[in-house]
Write a protein that holds these residues in place. Structure first.
Motif, PDB file in Angstrom:
ATOM      1  N   PHE A 152      18.212 -49.145  40.593  1.00  0.00           N
ATOM      2  CA  PHE A 152      18.487 -48.210  39.501  1.00  0.00           C
ATOM      3  C   PHE A 152      19.451 -48.758  38.466  1.00  0.00           C
ATOM      4  O   PHE A 152      19.592 -48.175  37.392  1.00  0.00           O
ATOM      5  N   THR A 153      20.131 -49.858  38.764  1.00  0.00           N
ATOM      6  CA  THR A 153      21.115 -50.371  37.813  1.00  0.00           C
ATOM      7  C   THR A 153      20.662 -51.619  37.070  1.00  0.00           C
ATOM      8  O   THR A 153      21.157 -51.882  35.981  1.00  0.00           O
ATOM      9  N   VAL A 154      19.756 -52.394  37.636  1.00  0.00           N
ATOM     10  CA  VAL A 154      19.298 -53.615  36.979  1.00  0.00           C
ATOM     11  C   VAL A 154      18.177 -53.244  36.016  1.00  0.00           C
ATOM     12  O   VAL A 154      17.100 -52.831  36.425  1.00  0.00           O
ATOM     13  N   ASN A 155      18.457 -53.359  34.732  1.00  0.00           N
ATOM     14  CA  ASN A 155      17.447 -53.029  33.723  1.00  0.00           C
ATOM     15  C   ASN A 155      17.535 -54.012  32.559  1.00  0.00           C
ATOM     16  O   ASN A 155      17.737 -53.631  31.424  1.00  0.00           O
ATOM     17  N   VAL A 156      17.373 -55.278  32.874  1.00  0.00           N
ATOM     18  CA  VAL A 156      17.461 -56.337  31.879  1.00  0.00           C
ATOM     19  C   VAL A 156      16.085 -56.964  31.714  1.00  0.00           C
ATOM     20  O   VAL A 156      15.414 -57.270  32.697  1.00  0.00           O
ATOM     21  N   GLY A 157      15.671 -57.117  30.476  1.00  0.00           N
ATOM     22  CA  GLY A 157      14.401 -57.766  30.203  1.00  0.00           C
ATOM     23  C   GLY A 157      13.398 -56.813  29.597  1.00  0.00           C
ATOM     24  O   GLY A 157      13.710 -55.698  29.177  1.00  0.00           O
ATOM     25  N   SER A 158      12.164 -57.257  29.590  1.00  0.00           N
ATOM     26  CA  SER A 158      11.084 -56.444  29.030  1.00  0.00           C
ATOM     27  C   SER A 158      10.777 -55.283  29.972  1.00  0.00           C
ATOM     28  O   SER A 158      11.161 -55.303  31.140  1.00  0.00           O
ATOM     29  N   PRO A 159      10.077 -54.284  29.475  1.00  0.00           N
ATOM     30  CA  PRO A 159       9.737 -53.147  30.343  1.00  0.00           C
ATOM     31  C   PRO A 159       8.966 -53.552  31.599  1.00  0.00           C
ATOM     32  O   PRO A 159       9.195 -52.993  32.676  1.00  0.00           O
ATOM     33  N   SER A 160       8.083 -54.528  31.486  1.00  0.00           N
ATOM     34  CA  SER A 160       7.333 -54.948  32.679  1.00  0.00           C
ATOM     35  C   SER A 160       8.239 -55.655  33.680  1.00  0.00           C
ATOM     36  O   SER A 160       8.070 -55.499  34.894  1.00  0.00           O
ATOM     37  N   THR A 161       9.218 -56.399  33.185  1.00  0.00           N
ATOM     38  CA  THR A 161      10.180 -57.055  34.085  1.00  0.00           C
ATOM     39  C   THR A 161      11.055 -56.022  34.780  1.00  0.00           C
ATOM     40  O   THR A 161      11.325 -56.134  35.974  1.00  0.00           O
ATOM     41  N   VAL A 162      11.495 -55.034  34.036  1.00  0.00           N
ATOM     42  CA  VAL A 162      12.315 -53.972  34.621  1.00  0.00           C
ATOM     43  C   VAL A 162      11.525 -53.219  35.682  1.00  0.00           C
ATOM     44  O   VAL A 162      12.039 -52.934  36.770  1.00  0.00           O
ATOM     45  N   LEU A 163      10.271 -52.903  35.391  1.00  0.00           N
ATOM     46  CA  LEU A 163       9.430 -52.199  36.355  1.00  0.00           C
ATOM     47  C   LEU A 163       9.191 -53.041  37.605  1.00  0.00           C
ATOM     48  O   LEU A 163       9.287 -52.538  38.731  1.00  0.00           O
ATOM     49  N   ALA A 164       8.898 -54.316  37.417  1.00  0.00           N
ATOM     50  CA  ALA A 164       8.666 -55.202  38.561  1.00  0.00           C
ATOM     51  C   ALA A 164       9.927 -55.338  39.414  1.00  0.00           C
ATOM     52  O   ALA A 164       9.856 -55.317  40.652  1.00  0.00           O
ATOM     53  N   THR A 165      11.072 -55.455  38.769  1.00  0.00           N
ATOM     54  CA  THR A 165      12.340 -55.540  39.506  1.00  0.00           C
ATOM     55  C   THR A 165      12.613 -54.248  40.255  1.00  0.00           C
ATOM     56  O   THR A 165      13.005 -54.264  41.424  1.00  0.00           O
ATOM     57  N   PHE A 166      12.392 -53.118  39.586  1.00  0.00           N
ATOM     58  CA  PHE A 166      12.602 -51.815  40.223  1.00  0.00           C
ATOM     59  C   PHE A 166      11.710 -51.655  41.448  1.00  0.00           C
ATOM     60  O   PHE A 166      12.181 -51.284  42.528  1.00  0.00           O
ATOM     61  N   LEU A 167      10.427 -51.931  41.286  1.00  0.00           N
ATOM     62  CA  LEU A 167       9.501 -51.761  42.408  1.00  0.00           C
ATOM     63  C   LEU A 167       9.796 -52.743  43.546  1.00  0.00           C
ATOM     64  O   LEU A 167       9.732 -52.366  44.720  1.00  0.00           O
ATOM     65  N   GLY A 168      10.130 -53.978  43.203  1.00  0.00           N
ATOM     66  CA  GLY A 168      10.461 -54.960  44.233  1.00  0.00           C
ATOM     67  C   GLY A 168      11.688 -54.559  45.032  1.00  0.00           C
ATOM     68  O   GLY A 168      11.690 -54.634  46.274  1.00  0.00           O
ATOM     69  N   LEU A 169      12.723 -54.110  44.337  1.00  0.00           N
ATOM     70  CA  LEU A 169      13.935 -53.687  45.027  1.00  0.00           C
ATOM     71  C   LEU A 169      13.712 -52.408  45.836  1.00  0.00           C
ATOM     72  O   LEU A 169      14.305 -52.237  46.906  1.00  0.00           O
TER      73      LEU A 169
END
Length: 107
Positions: free
Chosen positions: A38-55
Motif C-alpha cells: 500500500f505504500t510503494v507507488n513509484v512508476g507507471s500505473p502498470s508498474t504500481v499495479l504489478a508491485t501491488f499485486l506481487g506484494l
C-alpha cells in the motif's frame, strides 16, 4: 574448518523454538509485504499495479504459512502456547484474503 567446530559445539534449539522463530519471521514478512503493497507507488500505473499485486501475493502466502506454523506449534508444543496463539491471531488479522472477503461481503 573453524566455523564447523563452532557449529558442532553450539547447542541446537528445541523444535518448538525453531517453529516459533519460523512462524514469527514469516509473519513479519507477511505484514511488511502488506504495508509495502500500500505504500510503494513509484512508476507507471502498470508498474504500481504489478508491485501491488506481487506484494499482496507474497503477503498472502507468508500469512498462510505463518498460520500453519502457528497452528501446528499450538497443537504440538505447549511450551510457547501463548506466543503461538499470538502469531495465529496476527496471521489471521493481517491476511489480505480476510479483508478482501469482508469488503466483498459487506460493501
Amino acid at each position: 574448518m573453524h566455523s564447523s567446530t563452532n557449529a558442532a559445539r553450539r547447542p541446537r534449539k528445541a523444535p518448538s523454538t525453531q517453529m516459533l522463530i519460523a512462524a514469527v519471521v514469516t509473519e513479519v514478512v507477511a505484514v511488511l509485504s502488506l504495508v509495502l503493497a500500500f505504500t510503494v507507488n513509484v512508476g507507471s500505473p502498470s508498474t504500481v499495479l504489478a508491485t501491488f499485486l506481487g506484494l499482496m501475493i507474497v503477503s498472502v502466502l507468508a500469512a498462510t504459512l505463518a498460520f500453519i506454523l502457528a497452528l501446528t506449534g499450538l497443537i504440538r508444543y505447549s511450551r510457547y502456547g501463548s506466543w503461538f496463539l499470538s502469531v495465529l491471531v496476527v496471521s489471521v488479522l493481517a491476511n489480505p484474503v480476510l479483508w478482501l472477503f469482508l469488503i466483498g461481503t459487506f460493501f
